[in-house]
Design an enzyme around this catalytic site. Structure first.
Site, PDB file in Angstrom:
ATOM      1  N   ALA A   1      83.556 -32.402   9.307  1.00 51.20           N
ATOM      2  CA  ALA A   1      84.094 -33.625   9.883  1.00 51.20           C
ATOM      3  C   ALA A   1      83.058 -34.674  10.060  1.00 51.20           C
ATOM      4  O   ALA A   1      83.244 -35.950  10.293  1.00 51.20           O
ATOM      5  CB  ALA A   1      84.913 -33.261  11.022  1.00 51.20           C
ATOM      6  N   ALA A   2      81.716 -34.215  10.146  1.00 50.24           N
ATOM      7  CA  ALA A   2      80.654 -35.228  10.383  1.00 50.24           C
ATOM      8  C   ALA A   2      80.130 -35.586   9.135  1.00 50.24           C
ATOM      9  O   ALA A   2      79.235 -36.702   9.256  1.00 50.24           O
ATOM     10  CB  ALA A   2      79.598 -34.543  11.419  1.00 50.24           C
TER      11      ALA A   2
ATOM     12  N   GLN B   1      80.177 -37.174   5.206  1.00 55.99           N
ATOM     13  CA  GLN B   1      80.462 -38.663   4.635  1.00 55.99           C
ATOM     14  C   GLN B   1      81.793 -38.795   3.707  1.00 55.99           C
ATOM     15  O   GLN B   1      82.620 -39.553   3.875  1.00 55.99           O
ATOM     16  CB  GLN B   1      79.392 -39.059   3.575  1.00 55.99           C
ATOM     17  CG  GLN B   1      78.971 -38.267   2.325  1.00 55.99           C
ATOM     18  CD  GLN B   1      78.729 -39.135   1.300  1.00 55.99           C
ATOM     19  OE1 GLN B   1      78.614 -40.611   1.332  1.00 55.99           O
ATOM     20  NE2 GLN B   1      78.139 -38.890   0.247  1.00 55.99           N
TER      21      GLN B   1
ATOM     22  N   GLN C   1      86.055 -18.416   7.271  1.00 51.65           N
ATOM     23  CA  GLN C   1      86.901 -19.376   7.392  1.00 51.65           C
ATOM     24  C   GLN C   1      88.475 -18.743   7.108  1.00 51.65           C
ATOM     25  O   GLN C   1      89.444 -19.035   7.707  1.00 51.65           O
ATOM     26  CB  GLN C   1      86.777 -20.852   6.638  1.00 51.65           C
ATOM     27  CG  GLN C   1      85.477 -21.423   7.434  1.00 51.65           C
ATOM     28  CD  GLN C   1      85.323 -22.924   6.828  1.00 51.65           C
ATOM     29  OE1 GLN C   1      85.922 -23.196   6.124  1.00 51.65           O
ATOM     30  NE2 GLN C   1      84.247 -23.645   7.429  1.00 51.65           N
TER      31      GLN C   1
ATOM     32  N   ASN D   1      82.317 -27.494  -2.444  1.00 55.18           N
ATOM     33  CA  ASN D   1      81.990 -26.873  -3.865  1.00 55.18           C
ATOM     34  C   ASN D   1      80.867 -25.630  -3.620  1.00 55.18           C
ATOM     35  O   ASN D   1      80.316 -25.471  -2.606  1.00 55.18           O
ATOM     36  CB  ASN D   1      81.173 -27.727  -4.680  1.00 55.18           C
ATOM     37  CG  ASN D   1      81.994 -28.923  -5.380  1.00 55.18           C
ATOM     38  OD1 ASN D   1      83.138 -28.561  -5.562  1.00 55.18           O
ATOM     39  ND2 ASN D   1      81.563 -30.250  -5.329  1.00 55.18           N
TER      40      ASN D   1
ATOM     41  N   ASP E   1      88.880 -35.297 -10.535  1.00 57.32           N
ATOM     42  CA  ASP E   1      88.757 -35.199 -11.615  1.00 57.32           C
ATOM     43  C   ASP E   1      89.982 -35.985 -12.562  1.00 57.32           C
ATOM     44  O   ASP E   1      89.906 -36.580 -13.539  1.00 57.32           O
ATOM     45  CB  ASP E   1      88.380 -33.958 -12.207  1.00 57.32           C
ATOM     46  CG  ASP E   1      87.346 -33.373 -11.543  1.00 57.32           C
ATOM     47  OD1 ASP E   1      86.362 -33.708 -11.589  1.00 57.32           O
ATOM     48  OD2 ASP E   1      87.640 -31.968 -10.940  1.00 57.32           O
TER      49      ASP E   1
ATOM     50  N   ARG F   1      89.727 -39.594 -12.359  1.00 56.20           N
ATOM     51  CA  ARG F   1      88.678 -40.024 -13.039  1.00 56.20           C
ATOM     52  C   ARG F   1      89.261 -40.239 -14.800  1.00 56.20           C
ATOM     53  O   ARG F   1      89.028 -41.266 -15.422  1.00 56.20           O
ATOM     54  CB  ARG F   1      87.551 -39.203 -13.094  1.00 56.20           C
ATOM     55  CG  ARG F   1      86.656 -39.305 -11.875  1.00 56.20           C
ATOM     56  CD  ARG F   1      85.808 -38.259 -11.390  1.00 56.20           C
ATOM     57  NE  ARG F   1      84.913 -38.437 -10.489  1.00 56.20           N
ATOM     58  CZ  ARG F   1      84.071 -37.557  -9.993  1.00 56.20           C
ATOM     59  NH1 ARG F   1      84.131 -36.257 -10.448  1.00 56.20           N
ATOM     60  NH2 ARG F   1      83.268 -37.960  -8.868  1.00 56.20           N
TER      61      ARG F   1
ATOM     62  N   HIS G   1      86.155 -27.047 -11.187  1.00 54.25           N
ATOM     63  CA  HIS G   1      85.584 -28.318 -10.814  1.00 54.25           C
ATOM     64  C   HIS G   1      84.195 -28.415 -11.061  1.00 54.25           C
ATOM     65  O   HIS G   1      83.504 -27.909 -10.068  1.00 54.25           O
ATOM     66  CB  HIS G   1      85.949 -28.590  -9.487  1.00 54.25           C
ATOM     67  CG  HIS G   1      85.394 -29.834  -8.937  1.00 54.25           C
ATOM     68  ND1 HIS G   1      85.837 -31.238  -9.479  1.00 54.25           N
ATOM     69  CD2 HIS G   1      84.492 -30.125  -8.019  1.00 54.25           C
ATOM     70  CE1 HIS G   1      84.887 -31.854  -8.995  1.00 54.25           C
ATOM     71  NE2 HIS G   1      84.125 -31.644  -8.041  1.00 54.25           N
TER      72      HIS G   1
END
EC number: 1.1.1.37
Length: 352
Positions: free
Chosen positions: A30-31, A33, A130, A149, A177, A180, A205
């Site tokens: 969460a910190a 970009q 997680q 990723n 993707d 895009r 991906h």
């Protein structure tokens, strides 16, 4: 644990006539970009609706808590009426408790000189932990979206580590993707991206993904036509178009010296909104989902991007699309890469 002090517990921040209970939404990393571009859209109602109150939970690693405090302050300063609480934490048992939605953005990035297997090893550890936390603390109905990723294999790892949560509840992001691919077709034809629908991203991906427009439609002069028919440029569609979409992330990094955070955040919003509200009639989207039971010859037990339609928060494969030889080869290639990734990750998973 830090909380937004701008939301006193005795103040109702949404209309008393609105019966919506707050939903609990987690963003990891969460910190970072991508989260920085994402959090405002979640908080302002663009994803879950303009009348849906939200408890926003922000998770990051301990060294990033100072930065996360700054993000927390900015969310306070946005004065978003739908945010009934914001919790910033570095503890999984706090972050994963009673979740409705988990958006797993944080992952170990690839560093210079790092082999792909090293990247997989580092991320298996994160997503095993997680997944176990989701299994232990989250609602069994939680929708889990993996962005970090290698997204497909990270998502499969998390799902395997959360056996009590249906594997269909896990998906990974290939919507960037997909977007895009839509944008490239729109640019080539001089229309807006909204005029293009039903492109498909098959597979991973990664640079083996296959952007497929054999079934895509474009609106030209008020009439829907097939993209191949509209463009009449097979060599571009099978060549430059495919490689442009496959390598777009690298092109952005080369130009910007940073990854594509704004477009990734927009794609996450699109992906989660479609899970929540469903896909429009006659349209399908691309999403990395469990491959079990697909009719396209993709091996079971992979997290592979397919065309899907979504209704009542449940996705289904789009069935019956004819696959030509060119597509078959590309689809098999990306399935092979995902199988190899899975085998490598699972070696680490058993020893992690």
């Amino acid at each position: 644990i830090r909380r937004c002090s701008c939301f006193p517990k005795d103040v109702t921040v949404f209309d008393k006539d609105n019966k919506s209970e707050p939903i609990r939404v987690l963003v990891t990393g969460a910190a970072g970009q991508i989260a920085y571009s994402l959090l405002y859209s979640i908080g302002n109602g663009s994803v879950f609706g303009k009348d849906q109150p939200i408890i926003l939970v922000l998770l990051d690693i301990t060294p990033m808590m100072g930065v996360l405090d700054g993000v927390l302050m900015e969310l306070q300063d946005c004065a978003l009426p739908l945010l009934t609480d914001v919790i910033a934490t570095d503890k999984e048992e706090v972050a994963f408790k009673d979740l409705d939605v988990a958006i797993l953005v944080g992952s170990m990035p690839r560093r210079e000189g790092m082999e792909r297997k090293d990247l997989l090893k580092a991320n298996v550890k994160i997503f095993k932990s997680q997944g176990a936390a989701l299994d232990k603390y989250a609602k069994k109905s939680v929708k889990v979206i993996v962005v970090g990723n290698p997204a497909n294999t990270n998502c499969l790892t998390a799902s395997k580590s959360a056996p009590s949560i249906p594997k269909e509840n896990f998906s990974c992001l290939t919507r960037l993707d997909h977007n895009r691919a839509k944008a490239q077709i729109a640019l080539k034809l001089g229309v807006t991206a909204n005029d293009v629908k039903n492109v498909i991203i098959w597979g991973n991906h990664s640079s083996t993904q296959y952007p497929d427009v054999n079934h895509a439609k474009v609106k030209l002069q008020g009439k829907e036509v097939g993209v191949y028919e509209a463009l009449k440029d097979d060599s571009w569609l099978k060549g430059e178009f495919v490689t442009t979409v496959q390598q777009r992330g690298a092109a952005v990094i080369k130009a910007r010296k940073l990854s594509s955070a704004m477009s990734a955040a927009k794609a996450i919003c699109d992906h989660v909104r479609d899970i929540w509200f469903g896909t429009p009639e006659g349209e399908f989207v691309s999403m990395g989902v469990i491959s079990d039971g697909n009719s396209y010859g993709v091996p079971d037990d992979l997290l592979y991007s397919f065309p899907v339609v979504i209704k009542n928060k449940t996705w289904k494969f789009v069935e019956g699309l004819p696959i030509n030889d060119f597509s078959r080869e590309k689809m098999d290639l990306t399935a092979k890469e995902l199988t190899e990734e899975k085998e490598t990750a699972f070696e680490f998973l058993s020893s992690a």
